[in-house]
Design an enzyme around this catalytic site. Sequence first.
Site, PDB file in Angstrom:
ATOM      1  N   ASP A 272      94.560  44.117  33.116  1.00 44.91           N
ATOM      2  CA  ASP A 272      95.902  45.296  33.256  1.00 44.91           C
ATOM      3  C   ASP A 272      96.639  45.142  34.490  1.00 44.91           C
ATOM      4  OD1 ASP A 272      93.675  45.954  34.845  1.00 44.91           O
ATOM      5  OD2 ASP A 272      93.431  47.774  33.688  1.00 44.91           O
TER       6      ASP A 272
ATOM      7  N   ASN B  36      85.118  57.850  33.297  1.00 44.20           N
ATOM      8  CA  ASN B  36      85.406  58.678  31.933  1.00 44.20           C
ATOM      9  C   ASN B  36      85.160  57.841  30.818  1.00 44.20           C
ATOM     10  OD1 ASN B  36      87.505  56.990  32.096  1.00 44.20           O
ATOM     11  ND2 ASN B  36      89.161  58.488  32.276  1.00 44.20           N
TER      12      ASN B  36
ATOM     13  N   HIS C  59      86.474  54.655  30.318  1.00 43.28           N
ATOM     14  CA  HIS C  59      87.489  53.649  30.011  1.00 43.28           C
ATOM     15  C   HIS C  59      87.242  52.409  30.296  1.00 43.28           C
ATOM     16  CE1 HIS C  59      89.761  53.846  34.176  1.00 43.28           C
ATOM     17  NE2 HIS C  59      89.005  52.970  34.342  1.00 43.28           N
TER      18      HIS C  59
ATOM     19  N   GLU D 208      92.112  54.564  28.115  1.00 43.16           N
ATOM     20  CA  GLU D 208      91.636  55.891  28.393  1.00 43.16           C
ATOM     21  C   GLU D 208      91.191  56.826  27.279  1.00 43.16           C
ATOM     22  OE1 GLU D 208      91.285  56.610  31.469  1.00 43.16           O
ATOM     23  OE2 GLU D 208      93.203  56.493  32.676  1.00 43.16           O
TER      24      GLU D 208
HETATM   25  C1  F6R Z   1      90.348  47.281  36.035  1.00 45.89           C
HETATM   26  C2  F6R Z   1      90.007  48.190  35.086  1.00 45.89           C
HETATM   27  C3  F6R Z   1      89.371  49.519  35.281  1.00 45.89           C
HETATM   28  C4  F6R Z   1      88.061  49.383  36.097  1.00 45.89           C
HETATM   29  C5  F6R Z   1      87.397  50.710  36.205  1.00 45.89           C
HETATM   30  C6  F6R Z   1      86.288  50.645  37.103  1.00 45.89           C
HETATM   31  O1  F6R Z   1      91.137  46.078  35.882  1.00 45.89           O
HETATM   32  O2  F6R Z   1      90.561  47.616  33.999  1.00 45.89           O
HETATM   33  O3  F6R Z   1      88.853  49.567  33.869  1.00 45.89           O
HETATM   34  O4  F6R Z   1      87.178  48.468  35.677  1.00 45.89           O
HETATM   35  O5  F6R Z   1      88.448  51.566  36.544  1.00 45.89           O
HETATM   36  O6  F6R Z   1      86.841  50.684  38.529  1.00 45.89           O
HETATM   37  P1  F6R Z   1      85.980  50.375  39.830  1.00 45.89           P
HETATM   38  O7  F6R Z   1      85.286  49.276  39.294  1.00 45.89           O
HETATM   39  O8  F6R Z   1      86.874  50.353  40.784  1.00 45.89           O
HETATM   40  O9  F6R Z   1      84.659  51.598  39.693  1.00 45.89           O
END
Ligand code: F6R
Length: 266
Positions: free
Chosen positions: A67, A137, A139, A144
């Site tokens: 992303d 959550n 994702h 989401e």
């Molecule tokens: C990042 C991404 C998100 C993260 C997720 C966890 O490229 O796609 O899905 O993997 O939000 O984030 P952290 O590792 O910061 O807890």
Amino acid sequence: MQVIILEDPEQVAQHASQWVLELIAKKAKPVLGLATGSTPINLYKKLVKSHQEDQIDFSHVTSFNLDEYHNIDADNAQSYRSFMKENLFDEINIDQKNTYLPTCYQNENPRRQGLAFEEKIQHAGGIDLQILGIGANGHIGFNEPSSSLSSRTRLKTLTQQTLKDNSRLFKADEYQPTMAMTMGISTILDARYVLLMATGKNKAKAVNEMITGALSAKCPASALQLHEHAIVVLDKAAASELTHQEYYIWADKEHQKINQTYGFFL
Ligand code: F6R
């Protein structure tokens, strides 16, 4: 799903790095799917160390990130391009021309951009190993809850919870984007292998839902239940709400013997 429960975040990173290193040693043109966020930082540190100390070569690797924020310049400190440069790309010998993020600027059509990104992945031969984190959550990428399980790369509006979770990374006066381009769930499921890392107690509920809950858009990560080769690497805290832990620990011991003999990949 192959569920691996390890002691702490350090061991999680160590284990994930073994998968990446085996892939890039085995394949002539490996294609890696990469993630940003706090979780993979230790993995990237290990890959940098392997390059600096063991001369591991990354020059033949192509990468696709999950992303990127909407309408953010590559050189903005908050862009995921900047994150990847700082934590990995600038520290190894990957050819940065072969590193792709799903960008979309103000005057670009997000649908066209999404399609072009999907085509680039196909052109590279598909993703061999997709690294994932998980949101509190549930994702994956920025898919989401309520994201279509058939989704492909597109523009998504982030939820209030994700914006709150990620606000720690922005200074008080810094603009925090509310939209991002993200690989879709189908895009992620197309990878030959997916390796999801989760560490910390705040991920425990989402982890249990992903592994033992119903396949549902309520928890986008539950879509990994459909994947033939989904590996989930957890520290004890992230596994703390998981039912049947003893089974996973026992099954992993059996897998280790197979991995030691034959390696991780087909
Ligand atoms: C990042 C991404 C998100 C993260 C997720 C966890 O490229 O796609 O899905 O993997 O939000 O984030 P952290 O590792 O910061 O807890």
